[in-house]
Structures are given as C-alpha cells and as structure tokens.
Scaffold this motif. Sequence first.
Motif, PDB file in Angstrom:
ATOM      1  N   GLU A 181       0.851  -1.191   0.000  1.00 46.49           N
ATOM      2  CA  GLU A 181       0.000   0.000   0.000  1.00 46.49           C
ATOM      3  C   GLU A 181       0.885   1.238   0.000  1.00 46.49           C
ATOM      4  N   HIS A 182       0.591   2.201  -0.846  1.00 48.13           N
ATOM      5  CA  HIS A 182       1.487   3.339  -1.004  1.00 48.13           C
ATOM      6  C   HIS A 182       1.314   4.366   0.113  1.00 48.13           C
ATOM      7  N   TYR A 196       6.353   2.106  -1.567  1.00 52.80           N
ATOM      8  CA  TYR A 196       5.591   0.860  -1.529  1.00 52.80           C
ATOM      9  C   TYR A 196       6.339  -0.115  -0.616  1.00 52.80           C
ATOM     10  N   GLY A 225      -4.631  -1.695  -4.274  1.00 49.61           N
ATOM     11  CA  GLY A 225      -5.148  -0.373  -4.632  1.00 49.61           C
ATOM     12  C   GLY A 225      -6.635  -0.415  -4.891  1.00 49.61           C
ATOM     13  N   GLN A 226      -7.097   0.496  -5.736  1.00 52.93           N
ATOM     14  CA  GLN A 226      -8.479   0.471  -6.236  1.00 52.93           C
ATOM     15  C   GLN A 226      -8.378   0.342  -7.761  1.00 52.93           C
ATOM     16  N   ASN A 268      -5.947   3.202  -9.331  1.00 49.09           N
ATOM     17  CA  ASN A 268      -4.920   3.752  -8.447  1.00 49.09           C
ATOM     18  C   ASN A 268      -4.338   2.619  -7.625  1.00 49.09           C
ATOM     19  N   GLY A 269      -3.047   2.378  -7.764  1.00 46.89           N
ATOM     20  CA  GLY A 269      -2.408   1.294  -7.018  1.00 46.89           C
ATOM     21  C   GLY A 269      -1.013   1.018  -7.537  1.00 46.89           C
ATOM     22  N   ASN A 270      -0.475  -0.140  -7.200  1.00 47.52           N
ATOM     23  CA  ASN A 270       0.877  -0.500  -7.638  1.00 47.52           C
ATOM     24  C   ASN A 270       0.836  -1.067  -9.058  1.00 47.52           C
ATOM     25  N   GLY A 287      -0.994   8.756  -5.324  1.00 44.57           N
ATOM     26  CA  GLY A 287      -0.460   7.454  -5.696  1.00 44.57           C
ATOM     27  C   GLY A 287      -0.223   7.357  -7.186  1.00 44.57           C
ATOM     28  N   THR A 305      -7.603  -1.320  -0.836  1.00 44.78           N
ATOM     29  CA  THR A 305      -7.189  -0.630   0.391  1.00 44.78           C
ATOM     30  C   THR A 305      -8.308   0.207   1.003  1.00 44.78           C
TER      31      THR A 305
END
Length: 604
Positions: free
Chosen positions: A170-171, A232, A301-302, A329-331, A363, A394
């Motif tokens: 999670e960022h 991260y 993420g989402q 939005n995420g890794n 992010g 998240t």
Amino acid sequence: MKRWYFIILILLAKCTLAQDVVFTASAPEVVELGQQFRLIYSVNAKPDNFSAPAAKGFSVLAGPSTSQSSNVSIINGKVSQIFELKYTYIFQANKEGKFTIPPAEVVVDKKTYKSNTINIEVIKGAPQNQGSTNQAGITQSNQTTNQSQISSSDLYIKTFVTKQTVHREEHLVATIKLFSRLNVTRLDNAKLPSFQGFITEELEVPPLTGLNRESVDGQVYLTGVLKKYILYPQKTGEIKIDPFELDVYYQKPNNRRSRSMFDDFFGMTETEGRKVLSNEVVIHVKDLPANKPYDYSGAVGQLKLTASVDNSNVRTNDAINLKVKISGNGNLKYINPLKIEFPSDFDVYDPKITDNIKYSEQGAIGSKNFEYLMIPRHAGEFNIPAFNFTYFDTSTDKYVTQKAGPFKINVDRSEGDTTVTVSTAFTKEDLRFLGQDIRFIKNNLNLKKANQFIFGSRVFYATYLGAILLFIVIFLLRKKKMKENQNVMLVKNKKANKFAKKRLNKASGFMKHGQKEAFYEELVKALWGYVGDKLGIPGADLSKDNARIEMQAKNVDDEYIDQILDIIDRCEYARYAPATEETKMDTLYKDAIKVISKLQQKLK
C-alpha cells in the motif's frame, strides 16, 4: 525615417495589442507582531484612478510609491508589448490574529477593476531584538553571530509521511521539507535516505528557487519542499526511513560592527554552514489478510479490469489481438500478466506491455495494458475462457476478484491454406503427378534394312532374353512404385524438398517485387510444409511442440530445430507487426534455404 518607423510600430502596438486588464495584490501570508512588510498592487495598464482599502490591524508606514516598466518587442514581424505599474505600501503588524485586506480598485478606460483579497496571519513570534529591513522590504530579527548559538529550532529538516500504518504494497507519500529562521544562501551535498524495504517513485517538485513564509508553533519560518517520494513497503513489521542529510549555508552579519540596512547591499555579510539531518521515521507495515484467493499475485489499490478482442470472425493464419487493461490507483507498475488459457490451435506470442501511469500524492494513477497477438492455425469455433484478476482493495481492506471474458472466436479456412487438413485419398491424376511413372513410346523412328536375317541369330536370342529381363525389372519397379504411392506420407516425404523449393522460388519473386506480406506468408508455408511432409505430421496436428518432438526423435540437433522455429516466428511476427520487424527479407530467405539444406541431410 527609422525613427518614424519605430514610432509607428509603437502606436500600432498600443492600438492593436489590446489586452485584458489584470489587477493583483501580493503580500506575505504570515508575519510576526511588530514586523514590517510590503503590500504591492500590480496592474498591466495605466489607470485613470487608484483607491486603496483600509487595512485594520496594520499601520501604514510609507506609500504608496509607484514604479512602472514597459517593453515592446518585435519577433518575426509580430509586435508585443508588456506594461506593468506597481503601487507599493510599507505596513507594520500591530495586533495578533488573522486579518483580511479588502480588494483595491482601479479605473481603466472608465471601467472599474478590483484586485484579489489578501489574507495575513499575525503571530507573536519569538522575543528578539529589532533588526534591519532586507532587500525584500521585510524586517528581519538580528541573527546570532556565532554558529554554536544557533539552535536546532532555527534551522532543521523534517520528513513527513501521509501514513505511518499501512498494508504491504500500500502506497504512502514521504515529504522532506526545510525549515529556517535564517537567510539561507545555498544547499549542498544532499544525501538521500536509502529507503530499504520500500520500492520508491520520486515525485516531481518545483525547483527550490525561493522559500515560502509559514507559521510553525507561533513562529515564522522560511520553508521549502526538498523531495517527495511514493513508497511501496515490501515487507511487514517496522521499517525505518533513515534521516536525510544536507549541508545548509546561511548569512550572518559582520562581527566588526552592528548590522545595518546597507550590509546586504554592499556585501558586508559572512556565510557559514552546518550539516542538518532530518528526523527518523518508523512505518508500521501490516501483512495482508490471510484469506488470499488462489490467484492473488500482489496487486494493491483500487483497480479495474477490462478486456476485448479486436476481431472474433477471422480466417486461419490471420492475426487476432486480445487487449487486457488494468486501470485505477495502485501498484500498477508491478502487476504481472494474468493467467489466460488460450486454445491449443492458436499460436500465442508474449504480450506487449505498455504503461500509462502518472504519479502524484494520491499514488500511481493510470493503466497498464497487455496486448496478446494470437494466430489461429485451424478452422473451427474456439473459446477463450473467462479469466480473473484479484487485488486487495485498500479502501475496504478486502480482496476483490474481477472477471473478463469469455471470448468466442470463429475461424474459417483461408484460401490456399494447405496446412489445415491432409487428405488420405488420392485420385489417378494425383498419382500420375506424384509418381511421374508414365513414359511415352517414341515415334518417327528411322528403320534400316539389315543385310542379314536376324531371326534365330545370337543377337535375336540375346535381345529376346534382355527384353524379358527388362520387363520383369520394370514390372517389379512399377509394383514397388504403386505400393509407395499408396503411402501418402512416404510420397510427401520424398517430395518435401521439391515442394519447398517451389514455394521458396515463389517467395523469392514476392521479395523482388517488394510484396512483404505475401513473401512472409509464402516463406512460412514453405517451412511448415517441409517440416510437416518430412516428419509425416498431419496438418491438423502440426505445431511447434509436435515438430520439435518429432525432430528430436530423428536425432536432429537442437541448433537446427531452434533455427527453423525461430525463422517461422520471425516471419509470422514480421507479417503481422511489420513496424517492429527489423530483419530484412533477403536475410530471412537465405536463413531458410540454409536450414532446409541442413535438415535435408538429417531427415533422409
């Protein structure tokens, strides 16, 4: 003449370059009680009238003083003019609190314009002696002249994080910021934290050309953001962010006499510096929940999954593209290709991966795309089953599984495709063509009369016996040939080299005329046809895996196997993605001839 020309240009500039009137006000956002500062009104036109508002909580020490600047430029025949008029006041803060200075007004061409509102916070500040006014018109307190007397609260660096407790992957955002009550002149020898245990992405921050005024614990500081990172975490537990190190140089007054307002102007200041370290930050990283789905591969993420095929009705050997997109939005950068089951009758290449990701304090936002190139080899109805994408959300602290598909693909047989099926029945015409065993009797023979009667002679009996033996030999050879012709695979094996040469010659013709797609298609048919005929593999079972197994069974060197399969891949990829194919046609053609020659020696 030149002077008149210049005057005309200026008049034209004034007449034609009419621009919108912009009227603005600027002042510090935070000042200390009793501090002097400047309030500046700027307008880009010459006003007929100017009126300033009343400023409660402040005393007007001087002003308004006016200054103006004008510039006319001619670039490539285009005339442009920049004009600015400034009204400057010197104010002093008399009372603590937050104050609002209403807009000022100007009248330009009988039209009234208002400036923006100014909000200023006045704080008590530290008890210090009155100092001099610097070049910006802001009164500064006298700084201590000994470096040892400068406390850590006068100059420090602090690392801020948006979260101190996060899940793995999670960022969070780390911001490194400078705080100073001194006149900073230079920054040098920055040593960044190692960020061990994190994957990092640096965020772009504006160049630190100047510091901003900010109230911190009732004190006015000059502040500036040095670095920003998206982090991260890659392991659970406590992860430490090491301190950020920086050499900071600042001005101190000359020790020989008291500081005056002329010190800065005449350079009567000394510079000293010190190494400043930021605070150490500890991040608590929680592991993801234990109920992980079987297909979870680390996405956090989402996120959202979408997929599509560009064509669901094609012919054999035509290209199909399956496009898989993961957005949100995420890794995103670290998401791997999904597990997708493709039909065994399809040749599928490794996906082309592209990113469209922007990094911000929110992010990594954007998308990651996977594009699969598929080539169906046989006709029929095929199905790409539905596939899953699982990520940890998240916002809800739960695993989410999304699906895409299934996709149905209808494949028709393309014209001239000889690799789809192989018939086991041959007509008489086919046998005649394959065997080429019919010989015609020669006519128009020149007969000569002999001087002696041949009947009963030795020559007669020898000829008679030879004819009988020749008949027997021809009969046996023909019988053997007919038996061989009944074995279709044996026939194709013997004629494989000949058929390959015909197709190579045809491909050579396409190459000479620059017909790239036709060249690659004919070259692929020549190679697949040769392999299938030599190894006796029916078209329906002809694939790279089967071809490799059969060639290895016949003790063909792996080097030759890799060469012919590599040439086939290069041809097929060049046919459907010519923009990325760098291999020349003549090079592929020569490589194909060489590898067929080598295989001909092995597959006898």
